[in-house]
Design a protein around this motif. Structure first.
Motif, short mmCIF file in Angstrom:
data_model
loop_
_atom_site.label_atom_id
_atom_site.label_comp_id
_atom_site.label_asym_id
_atom_site.label_seq_id
_atom_site.Cartn_x
_atom_site.Cartn_y
_atom_site.Cartn_z
N SER A 213 6.30 7.64 -11.39
CA SER A 213 5.49 6.90 -12.36
C SER A 213 4.00 7.07 -12.08
O SER A 213 3.20 7.28 -13.00
CB SER A 213 5.86 5.40 -12.31
N TYR A 214 3.64 7.00 -10.79
CA TYR A 214 2.23 7.16 -10.41
C TYR A 214 1.71 8.55 -10.81
O TYR A 214 0.64 8.69 -11.39
CB TYR A 214 2.08 6.95 -8.91
N ASN A 215 2.50 9.58 -10.52
CA ASN A 215 2.08 10.95 -10.86
C ASN A 215 1.98 11.15 -12.36
O ASN A 215 1.08 11.85 -12.84
CB ASN A 215 3.06 11.95 -10.25
N ILE A 216 2.92 10.56 -13.14
CA ILE A 216 2.88 10.69 -14.60
C ILE A 216 1.62 10.03 -15.15
O ILE A 216 0.88 10.61 -15.97
CB ILE A 216 4.15 10.08 -15.24
N SER B 247 0.81 -1.22 0.00
CA SER B 247 0.00 0.00 0.00
C SER B 247 0.84 1.27 0.00
O SER B 247 0.31 2.36 -0.14
CB SER B 247 -0.92 0.02 1.22
N ARG B 248 2.18 1.13 0.11
CA ARG B 248 3.03 2.31 0.23
C ARG B 248 4.01 2.48 -0.92
O ARG B 248 4.79 3.44 -0.92
CB ARG B 248 3.83 2.24 1.55
N ILE B 249 3.99 1.60 -1.91
CA ILE B 249 5.04 1.64 -2.93
C ILE B 249 4.99 2.89 -3.79
O ILE B 249 5.99 3.26 -4.40
CB ILE B 249 4.99 0.38 -3.83
N PHE B 250 3.81 3.54 -3.86
CA PHE B 250 3.72 4.77 -4.66
C PHE B 250 3.97 6.02 -3.83
O PHE B 250 3.88 7.13 -4.35
CB PHE B 250 2.35 4.87 -5.34
N ASP B 251 4.24 5.85 -2.51
CA ASP B 251 4.52 7.00 -1.67
C ASP B 251 5.90 7.57 -1.99
O ASP B 251 6.85 6.81 -2.23
CB ASP B 251 4.48 6.62 -0.19
N PRO B 252 6.04 8.90 -1.97
CA PRO B 252 7.36 9.48 -2.20
C PRO B 252 8.35 9.02 -1.12
O PRO B 252 8.00 8.92 0.05
CB PRO B 252 7.11 10.98 -2.12
#
Length: 939
Positions: free
Chosen positions: A896-899, A873-878
């Motif tokens: 990648s998530y933000n793009i 659940s945290r892999i996209f956290d900065p």
């Protein structure tokens, strides 16, 4: 919505209304207007107008119930004002509107009003039908209280038709219950009071009516309270306490006159007038009765109008105005036939007979008196039967008329008086009045039977003694009721004082609670913003909404840490010019506030020296520090044009706003610093990725260029050997043929190697341009993925892993190939760094497919070790990484998530297990326009 509500509910709505605006007022306006309809009819009408104007702002599906309720309110107002036709029309429309939306409680309330309109019209059959429909609709709505109220009202009217039948049906229906709702208690005691009154138990009747009166006032049933007050007065009159009766009549009149309700006012006037007649004040009684009759013109078909006619006839008889009495009783006779009520028929005929007796029309009087007696006997009404027989005796005693055929007494008058005495003896508990015995004694004396006259006179004396004893008992009961009334009044005053005190305390508590709740909501709104300008705007808006505010300003510490600079300010709605407060400024209130670290209230600015942070047009000001723990951010000030504008309540509000403002501004500063750090790290990540790309490309170019260089040098040597042979011993044909064959092969190899290098350079150039410029263009997904893979192949092969592709040709996107490539590169780097940690021979796979919804789904899979469930659940956290300091920055997947979710307008998800990890990216074939691009003009 309830049919009736208590005073506490009204107080709650009154307190809630001022804090609401716009359509949010409707849920309070409608019930408040409805329950004020009898308490304060004018204000109820005004609130209904306001609610009606707000209804269009509601969705169409939500307008039905409040619109119907407002229409029913207007119907009741028209009914109270005597506009019966208009009231009926509005009530019918409201009932139909409630029915259309399935609001059975509303239908019950409409039937209730229609029943009382029918009462005032004199249509008692319609009244009974409407009360039955009211109870049925209430049961359908699950409102047992409404149904019981309708049943109690039905029982009340049933008493007037037949007391014993009503008692059999309803007597056990309403068992005593201390938890019974007050509104229902009102109508049950009204029924019990009516039953006690009809059985001549006037003390019990008065006690029940007193309960009705109190319950009616407590639940806003003012018309019912007026009727109950007149009934209490009438019972006091029956108990011979006419002064107490007049007091209650006056109370009813005092309630009715200010309302302007004609029927209620007329009822109070009627009963007051009849009480005055009993006291012998016939002139005053006449004035009141005439006024009542004028008011009752719209109710000419009602029972109340019939009572007015009866009282008028009785007054005329007392004044010996026999012609006027005859006219009144003749009108009563017509109304009795229309109402189909036997008690009025008996009274009308008896009254006409009495009047005609003294108008020299004995024959007509005789017929009417005999009809009255016949009606009374047929309905077992012994009271009216006795009264009729006495009128017959009066007629025969005044006029020489033949007696009845069965007469056994010496005279017709004596005959009818003896009959009256015999009938009176059948009445349980009835004491024959002394004047009846006196009339008998007089008639015995007239016929010369002095012995019987003497005995009858003695019976008259005994009857008077009993009557006096009964009068004393009645007066005692009246005194007891009077004491109970006074006690009730004292308790009412005490409870009212307690209620006022409690209401004031509750209001203060509610205001404090409401302020805290509102400040909490405001605090959430202030702290949800992460941009300083937005925070300034919210603070400015709420400071002006909650406090006297002509000027408002926020000053923050300057970078030097000593001076203060204006961050935001407004005066009379216009922005303030920038200013800075020097550390040595001895007049600036904000600087003092910051140094002393507490708020400063200035009640009169004119008494102090002008300051750079003081408004020249303001008379008072409030300064508070923006303090977060031990850190001082600056100060905030609000200023007003009136002196001493900021009391304890205002200081509490401003102090709270400052606390929320300090938190929000600190969050905004931290967020800005975080954004800057992220931007720097993202730029570093992008440059690092580009450097890796260049290193990979350089390695890939090394093989074809090195091979070409080797072949070229070999070809150079062979060319030199050919030249030496040509200029030396000679060149054989076979040697030339061998050279040409070698040259052809070398040329093919060089060209192949150089073409490969050229293709690689072209791919690098396109990828590099895409990465650095975020250029939007149309591109083939198949081509771009292979170009990206080409730049990564060296690292993939050197790590002993492999990658496969299943990207069909023909998938074209109008999007951003560079950011897309960065996403795929981040996936590959993430797999190489994390998925295959400590093992070789890993496999990655990139697939793509299109759907019918105009989107393409790209799936990147690996057969690595997977992601731990607690990390998923945290892999996209900065900055989240499990390889910190070992090659992981924690920004790759966040970028990648933000793009994907931002620039490309898609969605990204991840699934992982011990068998590997799969990233799924769903993208539109046409990327959304960025926020900076203007949309199409709307014409």
């Amino acid at each position: 919505m309830d049919l009736f509500a208590g005073d506490d509910a009204i107080a709650q709505w009154e307190l809630a209304l001022p804090g609401l605006s716009g359509v949010a007022r409707l849920p309070v306006l409608v019930p408040l207007a409805w329950h004020l309809r009898q308490r304060d009819t004018g204000r109820a009408d005004a609130l209904a107008d306001e609610a009606q104007a707000l209804l269009p702002a509601l969705p169409a599906a939500m307008r039905g119930a409040p619109a119907a309720r407002l229409q029913l309110l207007r119907a009741e107002v028209r009914w109270l004002m005597g506009e019966l036709d208009r009231a009926q029309s509005l009530a019918d429309a409201a009932r139909d509107a409630f029915g259309a939306i399935g609001d059975m409680a509303g239908c019950a309330d409409a039937h209730w009003l229609c029943a009382w309109i029918a009462v005032d019209r004199g249509d008692h059959a319609c009244r009974d039908r409407e009360l039955e429909r009211c109870a049925a609709a209430a049961h359908g709505a699950g409102s047992t209280e409404r149904a019981a109220i309708a049943e109690a009202a039905s029982a009340r009217w049933a008493v007037l038709r037949d007391l014993e039948t009503a008692r059999e049906r309803w007597g056990e229906h309403f068992a005593p219950d201390p938890a019974r709702p007050v509104a229902l208690d009102c109508w049950i005691h009204d029924f019990l009071g009516m039953a006690a009154s009809q059985s001549s138990d006037f003390g019990a009747a008065a006690r029940h009516y007193l309960r009705t009166y109190e319950a009616a006032l407590a639940t806003g049933q003012v018309r019912t309270a007026i009727i109950a007050a007149t009934n209490i007065g009438e019972k006091f009159s029956n108990l011979n306490d006419h002064h107490a009766a007049l007091e209650w009549m006056q109370r009813a009149l005092d309630m009715a006159r200010p309302k302007g309700w004609p029927r209620s006012t007329a009822a109070a006037l009627l009963h007051t007038g009849d009480t005055l007649r009993r006291l012998g004040r016939v002139d005053a009684a006449g004035e009141l009765l005439r006024e009542a009759l004028d008011l009752l013109q719209p109710y000419a078909n009602s029972r109340l109008y019939a009572i007015a006619l009866q009282y008028t006839g009785d007054l005329c008889l007392a004044q010996r105005d026999y012609q006027g009495a005859l006219a009144a009783f003749e009108q009563l006779s017509l109304r009795a036939d229309a109402l189909d009520q036997a008690d009025f028929r008996m009274v009308a005929r008896r009254g006409c007979a009495h009047a005609l007796c003294f108008l020299d029309r004995p024959a007509d009087a005789l017929v009417l008196a005999q009809e009255a007696i016949g009606l009374a006997a047929g309905h077992h009404n012994v009271y009216n039967q006795v009264a009729g027989l006495r009128v017959l005796a009066l007629i025969h005693g005044t006029h020489a008329l033949p007696g009845p055929a069965d007469m056994r007494e010496a005279s017709p008058a004596l005959h009818y008086l003896r009959q009256a005495l015999q009938v009176a003896a059948t009445i349980e508990g009835y004491i024959v009045p002394g004047d009846l015995y006196d009339a008998l004694a007089e008639q015995y004396a007239r016929v010369g039977d002095y012995c019987e006259a003497y005995m009858t006179a003695r019976a008259a004396s005994a009857a008077r003694e009993k009557t006096h004893s009964q009068d004393a008992t009645r007066r005692a009961i009246a005194m007891q009721l009077h004491r109970q009334t006074e006690k009730a009044r004292a308790e009412e005053r005490h409870h009212r004082a307690l209620a006022v005190s409690e209401a004031e305390r509750a209001e203060l508590q509610q205001q404090t609670s409401a302020i805290l709740q509102r400040l909490s909501a405001i605090g959430q709104e202030i702290t949800m913003h992460l941009e300083a300008e937005a925070i300034y705007e919210v603070l400015d808006r709420y400071v002006h909404a909650l406090l006297p505010a002509y000027a408002f300003a926020i000053v923050l510490r300057a970078p030097d840490g000593a001076s203060l600079a204006l961050a935001f300010g407004s005066e009379a709605g216009a922005p303030l010019a920038p200013f800075t407060i020097a550390p040595d400024d001895g007049t600036a209130w904000s600087l003092r506030c910051v140094r002393e670290r507490h708020e400063i209230a200035v009640d009169d600015l004119a008494r102090h020296a002008p300051a750079v942070d003081g408004c020249a047009h303001c008379a008072s000001a409030l300064f508070a520090p923006l303090l977060l723990g031990e850190r001082m951010l600056g100060a905030m000030t609000v200023q007003a044009r009136q002196r001493a504008a900021y009391g304890e309540r205002e200081r509490l509000i401003f102090r709270t706003l400052c606390a929320y403002g300090a938190i929000a501004l600190d969050n905004a500063q931290a967020y800005r610093q975080l954004q800057e750090a992220q931007s720097q790290l993202a730029a570093q990540e992008k440059l690092a990725a580009l450097g890796a790309l260049m290193a990979g490309v350089a390695h890939e170019l090394n093989t074809p260029i090195g091979n070409s260089l080797l072949i070229a040098s070999t070809l150079e040597q062979k060319t030199q050997d050919l030249d030496n042979a040509l200029n030396g011993p000679g060149l054989r044909r076979s040697e030339l043929a061998a050279y040409i064959d070698d040259a052809r092969k070398a040329t093919e190899l060089v060209m192949r190697g150089l073409h490969s290098a050229a293709d690689l350079v072209a791919s690098f150039k396109q990828v590099a341009v895409d990465r650095t410029t975020e250029q939007r263009r149309r591109f083939q997904l198949h081509q771009v993925t292979h170009e990206i893979a080409a730049t990564m192949m060296n690292r993939i092969r050197s790590s002993n892993h492999r990658i496969g592709f299943e990207v069909p040709e023909g998938i074209e996107l109008d999007s951003y190939p560079g950011p897309f490539g960065q996403v795929i590169t981040n996936f590959i780097n993430n797999a190489l760094l994390h998925a295959f940690d400590g093992r070789a021979g890993g496999t990655m796979r990139l697939t793509a497919s299109t759907g019918a919804d105009g989107k393409v789904t790209v799936v990147f899979e690996d057969d690595g070790g997977g992601i731990a469930p607690e990390h998923l659940s945290r892999i996209f956290d900065p900055f989240f990484t499990t390889k910190l300091g070992r090659g992981g920055s924690g920004l790759g997947l966040s970028i990648s998530y933000n793009i994907v979710t931002g620039l490309l307008g898609g969605q990204i998800s991840v699934a992982s297990s011990s068998a590997g990890t799969a990233f799924t990216v769903e993208l539109p074939l046409v990327a959304p326009a960025p926020a900076s691009e203007p949309g199409p003009a709307a014409y």
